[in-house]
Every structure is written in C-alpha cells, then in structure tokens.
Design a protein around this motif. Structure first.
Motif, mmCIF file in Angstrom:
data_model
loop_
_atom_site.group_PDB
_atom_site.id
_atom_site.type_symbol
_atom_site.label_atom_id
_atom_site.label_comp_id
_atom_site.label_asym_id
_atom_site.label_seq_id
_atom_site.Cartn_x
_atom_site.Cartn_y
_atom_site.Cartn_z
ATOM 1 N N ALA A 44 -84.355 0.740 72.439
ATOM 2 C CA ALA A 44 -83.603 -0.472 72.795
ATOM 3 C C ALA A 44 -82.111 -0.232 72.570
ATOM 4 N N THR A 45 -81.301 -0.883 73.393
ATOM 5 C CA THR A 45 -79.853 -0.859 73.217
ATOM 6 C C THR A 45 -79.404 -2.261 72.852
ATOM 7 N N TYR A 46 -78.702 -2.372 71.739
ATOM 8 C CA TYR A 46 -78.205 -3.644 71.229
ATOM 9 C C TYR A 46 -76.731 -3.762 71.589
ATOM 10 N N VAL A 99 -68.655 1.107 64.992
ATOM 11 C CA VAL A 99 -69.689 1.030 63.952
ATOM 12 C C VAL A 99 -69.658 -0.351 63.301
ATOM 13 N N GLY A 100 -68.467 -0.846 62.980
ATOM 14 C CA GLY A 100 -68.349 -2.163 62.354
ATOM 15 C C GLY A 100 -68.908 -3.287 63.209
ATOM 16 N N ALA A 101 -68.742 -3.184 64.515
ATOM 17 C CA ALA A 101 -69.248 -4.227 65.418
ATOM 18 C C ALA A 101 -70.769 -4.327 65.381
ATOM 19 N N SER A 102 -71.445 -3.271 64.943
ATOM 20 C CA SER A 102 -72.912 -3.274 64.911
ATOM 21 C C SER A 102 -73.478 -3.933 63.664
ATOM 22 N N VAL A 103 -72.656 -4.130 62.651
ATOM 23 C CA VAL A 103 -73.154 -4.566 61.349
ATOM 24 C C VAL A 103 -73.876 -5.910 61.402
ATOM 25 N N ALA A 104 -73.246 -6.950 61.939
ATOM 26 C CA ALA A 104 -73.850 -8.291 61.905
ATOM 27 C C ALA A 104 -75.210 -8.309 62.591
ATOM 28 N N GLN A 105 -75.332 -7.576 63.689
ATOM 29 C CA GLN A 105 -76.571 -7.606 64.467
ATOM 30 C C GLN A 105 -77.652 -6.676 63.909
ATOM 31 N N LEU A 106 -77.249 -5.567 63.297
ATOM 32 C CA LEU A 106 -78.240 -4.561 62.921
ATOM 33 C C LEU A 106 -78.411 -4.316 61.429
ATOM 34 N N THR A 107 -77.335 -4.228 60.662
ATOM 35 C CA THR A 107 -77.478 -3.711 59.299
ATOM 36 C C THR A 107 -76.975 -4.619 58.184
ATOM 37 N N GLN A 108 -76.483 -5.814 58.497
ATOM 38 C CA GLN A 108 -75.976 -6.708 57.449
ATOM 39 C C GLN A 108 -77.081 -7.041 56.458
ATOM 40 N N GLY A 109 -76.930 -6.593 55.233
ATOM 41 C CA GLY A 109 -77.906 -6.899 54.192
ATOM 42 C C GLY A 109 -79.169 -6.070 54.244
ATOM 43 N N TYR A 133 -65.710 -2.700 73.668
ATOM 44 C CA TYR A 133 -67.065 -3.270 73.676
ATOM 45 C C TYR A 133 -68.017 -2.226 73.128
ATOM 46 N N SER A 134 -68.890 -2.658 72.223
ATOM 47 C CA SER A 134 -69.748 -1.729 71.492
ATOM 48 C C SER A 134 -71.212 -2.002 71.750
ATOM 49 N N LEU A 155 -79.213 6.261 65.044
ATOM 50 C CA LEU A 155 -78.524 5.354 65.955
ATOM 51 C C LEU A 155 -77.555 6.139 66.838
ATOM 52 N N ALA A 156 -77.341 5.657 68.046
ATOM 53 C CA ALA A 156 -76.329 6.225 68.938
ATOM 54 C C ALA A 156 -75.388 5.094 69.334
ATOM 55 N N HIS A 157 -74.162 5.148 68.805
ATOM 56 C CA HIS A 157 -73.147 4.128 69.089
ATOM 57 C C HIS A 157 -72.323 4.549 70.303
ATOM 58 N N THR A 158 -71.996 3.576 71.161
ATOM 59 C CA THR A 158 -71.127 3.825 72.310
ATOM 60 C C THR A 158 -70.099 2.706 72.384
ATOM 61 N N GLY A 159 -68.850 3.090 72.623
ATOM 62 C CA GLY A 159 -67.783 2.112 72.812
ATOM 63 C C GLY A 159 -67.152 2.306 74.180
#
Length: 187
Positions: A44-46, A99-109, A133-134, A155-159
């Motif tokens: 999946a791509t988030y 990487v920071g843009a992914s935190v709330a959706q994927l790794t916060q807490g 856009y991330s 994970l594979a991050h793309t901006g």
C-alpha cells in the motif's frame, strides 16, 4: 458517575492520564496515533496530506541550525551564477520533511526506533516556494526476532513537487510496535 475511559499507563499510542481534560465530555476518548505494524498493508502507498510549501526562511533556518554553510543554500548572488540560477532547498530539509510528513499517519506513538536508511536519491532539486507532497509505500513487515510485540518495517518514502517531479526517494527501516494484546482483545 464513573469515568467510562479507563486510566491507562503511558505506553505505545497511549495518552498519559494527566493529559486528560478534567471536564472532558463523557464517552470514549480517542487519541490520534499512527498505525501499529500489523495494521500496515504491504504494497500500500500512504499519501500524506497536506503538502508543505518550503520557503526561504525554512531553508536558511534549517541550513544554519545544522551548521551547513553551503553557498547553494544561503548565498543568492553566488547561486545565480550556478547552473540552477538560484538557491536550492537543502536536500536534508527535503528528506526530513518527507519523513516527518509520514509521522501522523504511520508512526505517531507506534514507532520504537528508526533503524536506518538505505538508498537515498534526489532526482530533481526543490526550490524556494515549491510545495512538497509526500507518500510512503510499505515494502515489508516482519516480526522482530529479538523483541516480542514489535516488528521491523521497511518503508519507501517519495517526495514530489507541485509539478509531480520526484525530488527525493528514500528507503527506511524502522522498529514498530504491534497492536498491544489488550487492544486486540477489545476489538
């Protein structure tokens, strides 16, 4: 009247009891969090929204805070003489923002640790005023061999900028919590 929200000890994706409002409305209290490793979908791509417009002040502050005096980020007159014709956004700011843009959706807490980065590339420059856009693709999830209740997640991050040009790609490996057993029993 008893509080329907149980007091829980701080832990992954838990809110400390002291952080609760004393006059909070009755009913369930839902705390924003990322996803547990076992909730991620391989393949999946988030898409992380909103995007982030990067300005001159962002770039100068980041470059100076990180002790990077590269003229390509700080010296407008010199940068005009380069093939780019202007200052460019520090590539480390670009990476950190994606990487920071992914935190709330994927790794916060739910993140235990950032284990490392693999291949990182910057195919196109990011310029002042561009909007970044991330998105993150989950490429692998496996149970940790040494840490029960945790998983190694790839994970594979793309901006991309506002024109759709890829400005950064980064492979990242993390250690994340799995859904706590007590949460699985209540679902």
């Amino acid at each position: 009247m008893t509080d329907p929200t149980p007091d829980v000890a701080p832990g992954p994706a838990r809110e400390p009891t002291a952080a609760r409002e004393p006059d909070a409305a009755p009913g369930p209290r839902i705390v924003q969090r990322g996803l547990y490793a076992d909730e991620l979908q391989i393949g999946a791509t988030y898409a992380h929204r909103p995007g982030r417009t990067i300005g001159e002040a962002d770039n100068v502050l980041f470059s100076t805070l990180t002790m990077n005096p590269q003229a390509l980020h700080l010296d407008a007159a010199w940068s005009e003489t380069t093939e780019f014709g202007e200052r460019l956004v520090n590539s480390m700011l670009t990476l950190a923002t994606v990487v920071g843009a992914s935190v709330a959706q994927l790794t916060q807490g739910t993140l235990v640790a950032n284990l490392g980065f693999g291949a990182i590339s910057f195919p196109h420059p990011l310029r002042h005023g561009d909007t970044l856009y991330s998105e993150t693709a989950v490429t692998g999830v496996r149970a940790s061999r040494s840490r029960p209740g945790q998983s190694v997640v790839s994970l594979a991050h793309t901006g991309r900028n506002q024109h759709g040009d890829v400005v950064v790609r980064a492979e990242r490996t993390t250690l994340m919590h799995d859904t706590p057993v007590s949460d699985q029993e209540h679902s």
